[in-house]
Design a protein around this motif. Structure first.
Motif, mmCIF file in Angstrom:
data_model
loop_
_atom_site.group_PDB
_atom_site.id
_atom_site.type_symbol
_atom_site.label_atom_id
_atom_site.label_comp_id
_atom_site.label_asym_id
_atom_site.label_seq_id
_atom_site.Cartn_x
_atom_site.Cartn_y
_atom_site.Cartn_z
ATOM 1 N N LEU A 1 0.641 -0.629 0.215
ATOM 2 C CA LEU A 1 -0.220 -0.295 -0.205
ATOM 3 C C LEU A 1 1.128 1.525 -0.180
ATOM 4 O O LEU A 1 1.453 1.463 0.651
ATOM 5 N N SER A 2 0.372 2.149 -0.794
ATOM 6 C CA SER A 2 1.216 3.668 -0.688
ATOM 7 C C SER A 2 0.797 4.779 -1.102
ATOM 8 O O SER A 2 -1.252 4.654 -1.746
ATOM 9 N N ASN A 3 0.929 5.650 -0.807
ATOM 10 C CA ASN A 3 0.445 7.096 -1.145
ATOM 11 C C ASN A 3 1.740 8.038 -1.406
ATOM 12 O O ASN A 3 2.202 8.893 -0.414
ATOM 13 N N GLU A 4 1.379 8.334 -2.807
ATOM 14 C CA GLU A 4 2.660 9.347 -3.229
ATOM 15 C C GLU A 4 1.852 10.406 -2.853
ATOM 16 O O GLU A 4 3.535 11.492 -2.879
ATOM 17 N N GLU A 5 1.267 11.133 -2.883
ATOM 18 C CA GLU A 5 0.879 12.251 -2.456
ATOM 19 C C GLU A 5 1.143 12.642 -0.807
ATOM 20 O O GLU A 5 0.714 14.106 -0.661
ATOM 21 N N SER A 6 1.528 12.100 0.119
ATOM 22 C CA SER A 6 1.348 12.883 1.252
ATOM 23 C C SER A 6 3.108 13.341 1.391
ATOM 24 O O SER A 6 4.129 13.425 0.676
ATOM 25 N N ASP A 7 2.695 13.981 2.709
ATOM 26 C CA ASP A 7 4.667 14.585 2.785
ATOM 27 C C ASP A 7 4.963 14.096 3.730
ATOM 28 O O ASP A 7 4.601 14.722 5.149
ATOM 29 N N PRO A 8 6.185 13.375 4.226
ATOM 30 C CA PRO A 8 6.650 12.830 2.721
ATOM 31 C C PRO A 8 5.833 11.710 2.342
ATOM 32 O O PRO A 8 5.074 11.056 2.472
ATOM 33 N N PRO A 9 6.083 11.018 1.137
ATOM 34 C CA PRO A 9 4.960 9.925 0.137
ATOM 35 C C PRO A 9 5.652 8.480 1.864
ATOM 36 O O PRO A 9 6.395 8.390 2.269
ATOM 37 N N TRP A 10 4.360 7.737 1.843
ATOM 38 C CA TRP A 10 4.804 6.952 1.846
ATOM 39 C C TRP A 10 4.290 5.531 1.848
ATOM 40 O O TRP A 10 3.397 5.436 0.150
ATOM 41 N N ARG A 11 4.396 4.163 2.079
ATOM 42 C CA ARG A 11 4.508 2.778 1.786
ATOM 43 C C ARG A 11 4.556 2.191 3.010
ATOM 44 O O ARG A 11 4.736 2.854 4.303
ATOM 45 N N SER A 12 3.899 1.205 2.482
ATOM 46 C CA SER A 12 4.060 0.384 3.845
ATOM 47 C C SER A 12 5.085 -0.902 3.927
ATOM 48 O O SER A 12 5.218 -1.785 4.965
ATOM 49 N N GLY A 13 5.567 -0.503 2.311
ATOM 50 C CA GLY A 13 6.449 -2.388 1.938
ATOM 51 C C GLY A 13 6.005 -3.270 1.644
ATOM 52 O O GLY A 13 4.762 -3.150 2.270
ATOM 53 N N ARG A 14 6.433 -4.535 1.413
ATOM 54 C CA ARG A 14 6.006 -5.536 1.099
ATOM 55 C C ARG A 14 5.074 -6.123 1.641
ATOM 56 O O ARG A 14 5.704 -6.948 3.189
ATOM 57 N N LEU A 15 3.875 -6.822 1.799
ATOM 58 C CA LEU A 15 3.689 -7.847 2.589
ATOM 59 C C LEU A 15 3.154 -9.058 2.416
ATOM 60 O O LEU A 15 2.184 -8.752 1.257
ATOM 61 N N ARG A 16 3.715 -9.802 2.911
ATOM 62 C CA ARG A 16 3.098 -11.207 2.166
ATOM 63 C C ARG A 16 1.763 -12.127 2.963
ATOM 64 O O ARG A 16 1.353 -11.839 3.719
ATOM 65 N N LEU A 17 1.412 -11.889 1.772
ATOM 66 C CA LEU A 17 -0.720 -13.246 2.360
ATOM 67 C C LEU A 17 -0.349 -14.528 2.779
ATOM 68 O O LEU A 17 0.724 -14.682 2.835
ATOM 69 N N THR A 18 -1.250 -14.554 3.382
ATOM 70 C CA THR A 18 -1.704 -15.665 4.196
ATOM 71 C C THR A 18 -0.988 -16.646 3.584
ATOM 72 O O THR A 18 -2.303 -16.781 2.124
ATOM 73 N N ASP A 19 -1.798 -18.033 4.246
ATOM 74 C CA ASP A 19 -2.466 -19.221 2.900
ATOM 75 C C ASP A 19 -3.739 -18.509 2.751
ATOM 76 O O ASP A 19 -4.193 -19.268 1.744
ATOM 77 N N GLN A 20 -4.424 -18.119 3.683
ATOM 78 C CA GLN A 20 -5.603 -17.465 3.354
ATOM 79 C C GLN A 20 -5.907 -16.596 2.450
ATOM 80 O O GLN A 20 -7.131 -15.967 1.964
ATOM 81 N N GLY A 21 -4.912 -15.621 2.049
ATOM 82 C CA GLY A 21 -5.252 -15.036 1.244
ATOM 83 C C GLY A 21 -5.320 -12.875 2.174
ATOM 84 O O GLY A 21 -5.464 -12.302 1.209
ATOM 85 N N GLY A 22 -5.017 -12.991 3.186
ATOM 86 C CA GLY A 22 -5.080 -12.455 3.640
ATOM 87 C C GLY A 22 -3.637 -11.213 4.522
ATOM 88 O O GLY A 22 -2.814 -11.497 4.071
ATOM 89 N N PHE A 23 -3.828 -10.249 5.131
ATOM 90 C CA PHE A 23 -3.192 -9.801 5.209
ATOM 91 C C PHE A 23 -3.230 -8.404 6.397
ATOM 92 O O PHE A 23 -5.156 -7.623 5.794
ATOM 93 N N THR A 24 -2.388 -7.182 7.337
ATOM 94 C CA THR A 24 -3.083 -6.572 7.845
ATOM 95 C C THR A 24 -1.833 -5.130 7.394
ATOM 96 O O THR A 24 -1.141 -5.855 7.580
ATOM 97 N N SER A 25 -2.012 -3.985 7.831
ATOM 98 C CA SER A 25 -1.423 -3.106 8.029
ATOM 99 C C SER A 25 -2.127 -2.003 8.547
ATOM 100 O O SER A 25 -3.706 -1.841 8.753
ATOM 101 N N THR A 26 -0.975 -1.316 8.657
ATOM 102 C CA THR A 26 -1.092 0.254 9.435
ATOM 103 C C THR A 26 -0.960 1.557 9.051
ATOM 104 O O THR A 26 0.157 1.546 8.555
ATOM 105 N N LEU A 27 -1.959 1.954 8.489
ATOM 106 C CA LEU A 27 -1.662 3.394 7.334
ATOM 107 C C LEU A 27 -1.131 4.643 7.878
ATOM 108 O O LEU A 27 -1.648 4.780 9.415
ATOM 109 N N ARG A 28 -0.824 5.055 7.444
ATOM 110 C CA ARG A 28 -0.566 7.146 8.041
ATOM 111 C C ARG A 28 -1.526 7.257 6.833
ATOM 112 O O ARG A 28 -1.438 7.465 6.103
ATOM 113 N N ALA A 29 -2.281 8.183 7.717
ATOM 114 C CA ALA A 29 -2.849 9.252 6.664
ATOM 115 C C ALA A 29 -2.663 10.742 7.926
ATOM 116 O O ALA A 29 -1.835 10.799 8.599
ATOM 117 N N GLU A 30 -3.092 12.032 6.971
ATOM 118 C CA GLU A 30 -3.162 13.369 6.818
ATOM 119 C C GLU A 30 -4.372 13.620 7.215
ATOM 120 O O GLU A 30 -5.328 13.417 6.304
#
Length: 825
Positions: free
Chosen positions: A415-444
């Protein structure tokens, strides 16, 4: 969801959320508001909006206005001269269709909307609004209380983290006073009082009835019989009403407004009428209405233990708040509320803007409205996260499925937000065997944050994803909405048993166990289990309106249900205040369900209304006379409020207009109900000294009797009951005091019975009623037998004789007089 709609009594509006800004969508006339008016022309074509409102002066019989006030009420259909009949919800549906079309021209197809309703709206009116939305082609709707919508508009990007506001919403037909608490980016309605029939239209009619009609009659002798409610003058009255409304708006900016109207009579003659209406005249007529609204505000604050100094500001909503006089009265610390006013948003469109903000944060149900299937080779991403919240670091939980529907294991997502200051990326998150993922976003703050979704397989090859982005906004959100009126059931003894009490957070679900009072004989047609569902806070069932009922008759039971059988009643209320009720009868193992969809009231009989109004007038006069001798400070204040709000004068006008206006008759019925409750409160206050004296007498008698006949444990328990009575006296709760006095009487009676003193005392009291008993010879014989049983100390025999003597009384036996009991013992 797509849009937010303010479905108003006089005007309606539709808005959409763009990022963190709202846009009110203009109609074809280039205006932000659309009159809530429907006209059917001679060719049976239907018109909505300004064209319809303009025709109300010329063709009142083919035009309908202010139908929102009749939503959810029976007998309020509009009959047009061409033969067409439309219910209030069908008329509202036409306004919603018009607003939906305006939005579709700007946004494309619209099938989901948030629609606002007054917080004081009856449950039946809320359900009627939902049905109107369905008739308008809106497949998914959510109802939002108007004060909460206004709070959304003000609080969405507010910088305050902890604040308390008052929403003062004075619209064309309804009034709401809501107390809003904002805490850490979340707000909720914590208190409310409102009136579904208090709005600007009442002022319009007061201008017509008290100013314009008398002046017109003086200007033209031929108009001497001009009167609202007389069908001969419908056209002339409609013209005066529209002229009054227009002039009232102009008076917000000037000291006077000139009215020039051509008035027709029943013979087709026309008369020019002109009059200069002054701001001072309108302010005088507005005073009782403003007083009523301020009293509701004070009541909402008092119930929360708050004063004006505890609030940061009052938010203004509704067209009537543009009156300079009203603003001055609210801000006045002595005669008003003394709360700073906030007009940051246009009061005419603030509710629709708030509805749009709320809609923008409402995710659609999964799989609802899904259009075409994803393109071949496209992966599907489903994300669960708040669309709007106060968090700068929200959590998103997602799941990815492959084109064939299987979990996308072994892949990565970023997940990425290039419009934020500075630009933000979650980094690559590996999906679980069930195709799931969890991430904490950074918002403005201050804008909508868009996060792109990049999906890649194990070799790092990017794969097409749908959707390929998600949007999130930092903003204040409303917590669970509040139920503004209690919902309960009416019991056989005319008491109300609350199920979901006023102030409960929605959605809510409650189950209660009840007992039947009649036997339902299977197959014989005898008996009926009737469970009336009520709204309101009154202890007496007949003081609360019925909103629905469950009825189980002989034809619906598989076996006889004896009196005393258990019924488990379950009530569910959703976030839109729509109600469902079910009754489970364990003896039958059957569940009987109903949606509470009964229209609020049956068609009104004007003669019944006149008689009811006269009864309350006489009661009011008697209470005023009684107050002059008792001189209760609280009762005096309550009576003064009735006078300040001009309740009697309003009733007289509404009853006169009710001869031809079904809406006025419904308003008269509501005003009678309100006056009845106000007079109940006055009676309680005037009876309070007598009630306190009676309670003190019961306590003294109980102390003496328990001391003479009670055990050690009885003497230990008595102070607990005495404390309950003292608490009720301190809290000035009349109903509670009566209940606790009765509890003490019952307790004392049991003490006497255990000590063997009750039956002789009861026999002595029954003996005094001998002259009123049926079958004198039998009564005399029983009394002689009772005397012998009493002298012999035969308690059970004397109990049986007492039961027989009770049966000979013409009515129920009088309750045991404990004070006389003390004297005899």
């Amino acid at each position: 969801m797509d849009i937010g709609i303010d479905l108003g009594t006089t005007n309606s509006a539709v808005a959409v959320l763009n990022g963190v800004q709202t846009e009110v969508i203009k109609n074809n006339d280039g205006r932000e508001t659309t009159p809530s008016a429907v006209w059917i022309d001679r060719r049976q074509r239907l018109w909505v909006g300004q064209t319809a409102r303009d025709r109300a002066e010329v063709e009142p019989e083919n035009t309908c206005l202010e139908f929102k006030l009749r939503m959810g009420t029976a007998g309020q259909d509009k009959k047009f001269t061409g033969g067409r009949t439309m219910s209030p919800e069908e008329l509202s549906a036409e306004v919603l269709k018009s607003l939906r079309a305006d939005a579709a021209a700007r946004l494309g197809e619209v099938t989901a909307a948030v629609i606002t309703v007054p917080a004081a709206f009856d449950l039946s009116a809320c359900e009627s609004t939902q049905r109107a939305a369905a008739l308008a082609g809106l497949e998914l709707t959510r109802l939002l209380q108007e004060p909460a919508a206004a709070a959304h508009a003000y609080g969405f990007q507010a910088i305050e983290e902890n604040a308390t506001w008052l929403v003062y919403d004075f619209g064309g037909g309804t009034f709401d006073a809501a107390v809003i608490r904002l805490r850490d980016g979340e707000f909720s309605v914590i208190g409310h009082r409102g009136d579904n029939l208090l709005g600007g239209k009442l002022l319009d009619w007061r201008i017509v009835d008290e100013l314009l009609v008398p002046v017109a009659a003086r200007q033209h002798r031929e108009l001497a019989g001009l009167e609202r409610g007389d069908p001969r003058w419908n056209g002339a009255i409609a013209k005066l009403k529209q002229a009054a409304e227009t002039a009232k708006v102009r008076l917000s900016r000037s000291e006077s407004a000139e009215l020039c109207v051509e008035l027709p009579d029943d013979r087709g003659r026309r008369f020019d009428f002109d009059h200069e209406l002054t701001r001072a005249e309108v302010e005088r007529l507005a005073e009782p209405l403003v007083s009523r609204s301020l009293n509701l505000c004070r009541k909402a604050l008092e119930e929360l233990g708050l004063g004006p100094g505890d609030l940061e500001k009052a938010i203004m909503a509704g067209g009537q708040t543009s009156m300079p006089y009203l603003r001055e009265r609210i801000a006045d610390p002595r005669h008003g509320l003394g709360i700073p006013l906030d007009f940051t948003h246009d009061p005419m469109t603030v509710v629709s803007r708030g509805a749009a903000i709320f809609a923008g944060g409402q995710p659609l149900p999964r799989d609802w409205g899904v259009s075409e299937a994803p393109a071949q080779g496209t992966y599907t991403v489903r994300c669960e996260y708040p669309r709007v919240s106060p968090d700068l670091d929200p959590v998103v939980v997602g799941q990815v499925t492959s084109p064939d529907g299987a979990p996308a294991a072994g892949m990565t997502v970023e997940l990425s937000n290039e419009e934020s200051d500075p630009p933000w990326r979650s980094g690559r998150l590996r999906l679980t065997d069930q195709g799931g993922f969890t991430s904490t976003l950074r918002a403005e703050r201050g804008r909508q944050n868009t996060f792109h979704i990049a999906l890649a397989d194990g070799e790092g090859t990017v794969r097409a994803a749908r959707p390929d982005r998600l949007a999130y906004t930092v903003g204040a959100v409303e917590t669970e909405p509040m139920l503004t009126q209690s919902v309960g059931v009416g019991l056989a003894d005319n008491h109300t048993r609350p199920l979901v009490e006023r102030g409960a957070r929605l959605p809510a679900r409650r189950t209660v166990s009840l007992r039947t009072t009649v036997t339902v004989q299977q197959g014989t047609g005898g008996g009926l289990i009737r469970i009336p569902v009520l709204r309101g806070e009154q202890a007496r069932s007949d003081r609360n309106p019925t909103i629905g009922r469950i009825e189980v008759g002989a034809a619906e039971v598989a076996r006889t249900v004896p009196a005393g059988s258990e019924v488990r009643l379950t009530i569910e209320i959703d976030a839109s205040q729509l109600v469902q009720v079910s009754a489970y009868v364990p003896l039958l193992d059957e569940t009987y369900e109903t949606e509470v969809s009964l229209l609020a009231e049956p068609e009104l009989d004007r003669d019944r209304l006149v008689a009811a109004a006269e009864a309350e007038r006489l009661r009011l006069a008697a209470l005023r006379e009684r107050q002059s001798t008792v001189e209760s400070a609280v009762a005096g204040l309550l009576l003064q409020r009735i006078a300040d709000e001009a309740v009697e004068e309003d009733l007289e006008r509404l009853l006169a207009a009710g001869r031809t206006d079904a809406g006025a008759a419904a308003e008269a019925d509501q005003r009678i109900r309100e006056l009845r409750l106000q007079l109940d409160a006055v009676e309680e206050e005037l009876a309070w000294p007598e009630l306190v004296a009676e309670a003190e007498s019961v306590v003294i008698a109980a102390q003496d009797l328990v001391a003479a006949h009670g055990s050690a444990s009885d003497r230990e328990d008595l102070p607990l009951l005495e404390r309950e009575i003292a608490e009720a006296i301190e809290a000035r709760e009349a109903a509670s005091l009566r209940t606790r006095c009765e509890r003490l009487r019952t307790y004392t009676t049991r003490v006497l019975d255990r000590a063997g003193a009750l039956q002789p005392l009861f026999f002595a009291q029954l003996s005094q009623e001998q002259s009123t008993m049926r079958h004198p010879a039998q009564a005399a014989r029983l009394i002689r037998e009772g005397e012998r049983a009493r002298d012999a100390g035969e308690q059970e025999r004397l109990r049986a004789i007492n039961y027989q003597l009770q049966d000979l009384l013409p009515g129920p036996p009088p309750p045991l007089d404990l004070s006389s009991t003390v004297e005899s013992t």
